[in-house]
Each structure stands twice: as structure tokens, then as C-alpha cells.
Enzyme design. Structure first.
Site, PDB file in Angstrom:
ATOM      1  N   HIS A  37      73.149  49.135  69.475  1.00 13.25           N
ATOM      2  CA  HIS A  37      72.802  50.205  70.657  1.00 13.25           C
ATOM      3  C   HIS A  37      73.380  49.525  71.706  1.00 13.25           C
ATOM      4  CE1 HIS A  37      69.317  50.557  67.446  1.00 13.25           C
ATOM      5  NE2 HIS A  37      69.858  51.898  67.602  1.00 13.25           N
ATOM      6  N   GLN A  61      64.791  64.419  60.281  1.00 18.69           N
ATOM      7  CA  GLN A  61      66.193  63.780  59.552  1.00 18.69           C
ATOM      8  C   GLN A  61      65.591  62.914  58.471  1.00 18.69           C
ATOM      9  OE1 GLN A  61      67.855  61.968  63.140  1.00 18.69           O
ATOM     10  NE2 GLN A  61      68.068  60.179  61.633  1.00 18.69           N
TER      11      GLN A  61
HETATM   12  P1  AMP Z   1      70.007  54.671  65.408  1.00 17.16           P
HETATM   13  O1  AMP Z   1      68.886  54.270  66.327  1.00 17.16           O
HETATM   14  O2  AMP Z   1      69.840  53.905  64.084  1.00 17.16           O
HETATM   15  O3  AMP Z   1      69.706  56.043  65.073  1.00 17.16           O
HETATM   16  O4  AMP Z   1      71.440  54.632  66.070  1.00 17.16           O
HETATM   17  C1  AMP Z   1      71.807  54.882  67.005  1.00 17.16           C
HETATM   18  C2  AMP Z   1      73.192  54.879  67.335  1.00 17.16           C
HETATM   19  O5  AMP Z   1      73.628  53.313  67.344  1.00 17.16           O
HETATM   20  C3  AMP Z   1      74.121  55.521  66.170  1.00 17.16           C
HETATM   21  O6  AMP Z   1      75.332  56.211  66.823  1.00 17.16           O
HETATM   22  C4  AMP Z   1      74.348  54.202  65.207  1.00 17.16           C
HETATM   23  O7  AMP Z   1      75.389  54.441  64.592  1.00 17.16           O
HETATM   24  C5  AMP Z   1      74.488  53.111  66.493  1.00 17.16           C
HETATM   25  N1  AMP Z   1      74.280  51.875  65.749  1.00 17.16           N
HETATM   26  C6  AMP Z   1      73.323  51.391  64.947  1.00 17.16           C
HETATM   27  N2  AMP Z   1      73.620  50.281  64.462  1.00 17.16           N
HETATM   28  C7  AMP Z   1      74.816  49.795  65.071  1.00 17.16           C
HETATM   29  C8  AMP Z   1      75.546  48.715  64.976  1.00 17.16           C
HETATM   30  N3  AMP Z   1      75.217  47.411  64.178  1.00 17.16           N
HETATM   31  N4  AMP Z   1      76.854  48.657  65.427  1.00 17.16           N
HETATM   32  C9  AMP Z   1      77.339  49.555  66.170  1.00 17.16           C
HETATM   33  N5  AMP Z   1      76.652  50.855  66.335  1.00 17.16           N
HETATM   34  C10 AMP Z   1      75.206  50.974  65.589  1.00 17.16           C
END
Ligand code: AMP
Length: 275
Positions: A37, A61
Site C-alpha cells: 500500500h 465485495q
Molecule cells: P487492499 O487493501 O488489499 O484492497 O489493497 C489496496 C490496493 O493495494 C490494491 O490496489 C492492491 O492491489 C494494492 N496492493 C495490495 N498488496 C499489494 C502488493 N503486495 N504490492 C502492490 N500493491 C498491492
């Protein structure tokens, strides 16, 4: 370093947004922030004079049997990690969903019901619904999404294109732990033993990438190789597709996405490679 303004309501968000007159970068998340993030925030802060982070565990979701209730919620730690962003929008569900009978969005037939869309019924309906709400509320210049969630990224890009939404989607590379495991808020569910087992996921992708670098183009052979490497793992799918998620028979460099999703214990882990 700026300390972010915390916005809890839509009214507070609108008021704050009215005061922003220069390009705004937006990073939507579900919180429990990690270096993945933070890389999105860093990209946004480098490209825009203002950055807004949202933290919202979006109920629509999650399937009925999924981890909505136990998803990690760590707002105070997240605020401490997000130093440098202008504001954090962290609403309650009732702010985002005013009615329990709302208009919803269906993802496109070809891209929305394969892979994650086939396994997590209704997942992308909820993702697109909340992302459209957030885009409408925040009017960003650019929004940052991780390649980690490849299908989500492609669907959000398609929604922006299909609905002529006036913003740019910026894809950001996958950030990994030192041992190679892709960072995820769900990694905390893994026991020590499960984490060791999970390393097979990035290792297998790396081995497949090596074979491709050495010239292998036959998807059938790469698939068989991958599945042999993953023997004993609970594989949801290993797939070789193009950027509209159509399966490939031959690897086309620069246009191939390799998706690998496994269940380790009770935790589903997603990883992928963009070739
Ligand atoms: P989430 O909080 O899991 O919904 O993720 C929020 C954003 O962070 C989304 O766009 C994810 O694809 C991105 N994200 C989560 N994990 C990673 C990672 N390891 N590397 C890059 N982006 C990430």
C-alpha cells in the site's frame, strides 16, 4: 511531513475536496497497511501535489462465508504509516451504503466471471460498486492500483474506459517480502508452517519466468511444469492469459499475465507475473 486530516463522513470529505485545486492522487485500500500500500501512496505523492488515501473494508465485495468480520482493522497504526498523505477517508459502512437496495454494477461477461470472479461470486460487483462510489466522491486526477490484484486492476481500467470516467488509472508493481511472498493484509492469517508452504507460490512463478526467458513459449508445457512444482498445494488456478484475460496457448512477451492462486490452510493467496 504532513499529518493527514482524518475524514469520517461524506460531508467532511466533500468539504475537504472543495479546498483542493491541484491534481489529486487517490489510493483506495481496505487498510491494514503494508509496504505494498505504501508503494502506491509513494507513487501518488511523487506524481500529484495532493494525495488522498481511503480505508474502507467494503462489505459488498465479501461473500457470506468470507472473512469480512475478521478482516484486520488497524486504523491507528494505518494513520501512523500514512504520514505525508494529505487526508484519509475512513467512513463507516452506513456512510457508503445509504440503502440496502442499491443499483449495482455487473462486471463484463468475458473478464468478470473467470478466475476470482468464478470463485468469489459477486466479488467484482462489489468492488466496482465501491470503486465507482469512491471515484465519484473524490474526483481524483489519478488513482493507484496494485498489479497484485491483476483482475481487479483490469476491471477497474475497463470501467473507467467503458463509463468515460475522467481519471487515469496508474498500475503499480507487486511489492514482496524478503522471502518473495507478495505482501497482503491476509498474510497475518498464516502460521509459520503455512508461510513456508506459501513460498512455493512465488518460487513457482519465478521458475516459470526463467523457462520463458530461456525461450519456452508452449503454455501446455509451462502449465504442466508449474503444476508439478505445486504438487501437494491446494491450487485454485494457474492460468496463462492476455491482458483481457483470454487464455493463451503460446506466450506472447509483453502481453502475458500468469495468474496463480492457492489456498494455504484457510487463506487464499493471489500472486501473478506480468510478462
Ligand atoms: P487492499 O487493501 O488489499 O484492497 O489493497 C489496496 C490496493 O493495494 C490494491 O490496489 C492492491 O492491489 C494494492 N496492493 C495490495 N498488496 C499489494 C502488493 N503486495 N504490492 C502492490 N500493491 C498491492
Amino acid at each position: 511531513m504532513k499529518t493527514p486530516v482524518i475524514l469520517k463522513t461524506i460531508e467532511e470529505l466533500k468539504e475537504w475536496r472543495r479546498g483542493i485545486n491541484a491534481p489529486l492522487g487517490f489510493v483506495p485500500t481496505m487498510g491494514a497497511l503494508h509496504a505494498g500500500h505504501l508503494s502506491l501512496l509513494k507513487a501518488s505523492m511523487a506524481q500529484n501535489p495532493h494525495t488522498l488515501l481511503s480505508i474502507f473494508v467494503n462489505p459488498t465485495q465479501f461473500g457470506a462465508n468470507e472473512d469480512f468480520g475478521k478482516y484486520p482493522r488497524t486504523l491507528q497504526a494505518d494513520i501512523a504509516l500514512a504520514q505525508g498523505v494529505d487526508a484519509i477517508f475512513a467512513p463507516e459502512s452506513k456512510e457508503m451504503y445509504k440503502s440496502d437496495d442499491e443499483i449495482t454494477l455487473n462486471p463484463p461477461k468475458l473478464m468478470g466471471y473467470v478466475y476470482e470472479g468464478a470463485i468469489r461470486k459477486g466479488h467484482f460487483d462489489g468492488v466496482l460498486q465501491v470503486v465507482l462510489k469512491l471515484f465519484n466522491l473524490t474526483s481524483p486526477t489519478r488513482a493507484y492500483f496494485g498489479q497484485k490484484d491483476a483482475q481487479q486492476l483490469l476491471l477497474v481500467q475497463k470501467m473507467v474506459k467503458d463509463f468515460f470516467l475522467p481519471l487515469e488509472i496508474v498500475p503499480c508493481p507487486i511489492i514482496r517480502d524478503d522471502d518473495g511472498l507478495a505482501l497482503s493484509s491476509r498474510n497475518i492469517y498464516l502460521s509459520k508452517e503455512e508461510r513456508q508452504i506459501a513460498l512455493k507460490i512465488p518460487q513457482t512463478l519465478q521458475k516459470i519466468a526463467r523457462l520463458i526467458n530461456e525461450g519456452e513459449r508452449e503454455v501446455g508445457k509451462l502449465y504442466e511444469f508449474g503444476m508439478r512444482e505445486l504438487e501437494g498445494m491446494n491450487v485454485d488456478y494457474l492460468a496463462f492469459c492476455n491482458h483481457t484475460l483470454e487464455p493463451l496457448e503460446q506466450i506472447i512477451p509483453t502481453q502475458t499475465l500468469i495468474l496463480l492462486t492457492c489456498k494455504v490452510g484457510n487463506t487464499r493467496l493471489l500472486d501473478n507475473l506480468w510478462i
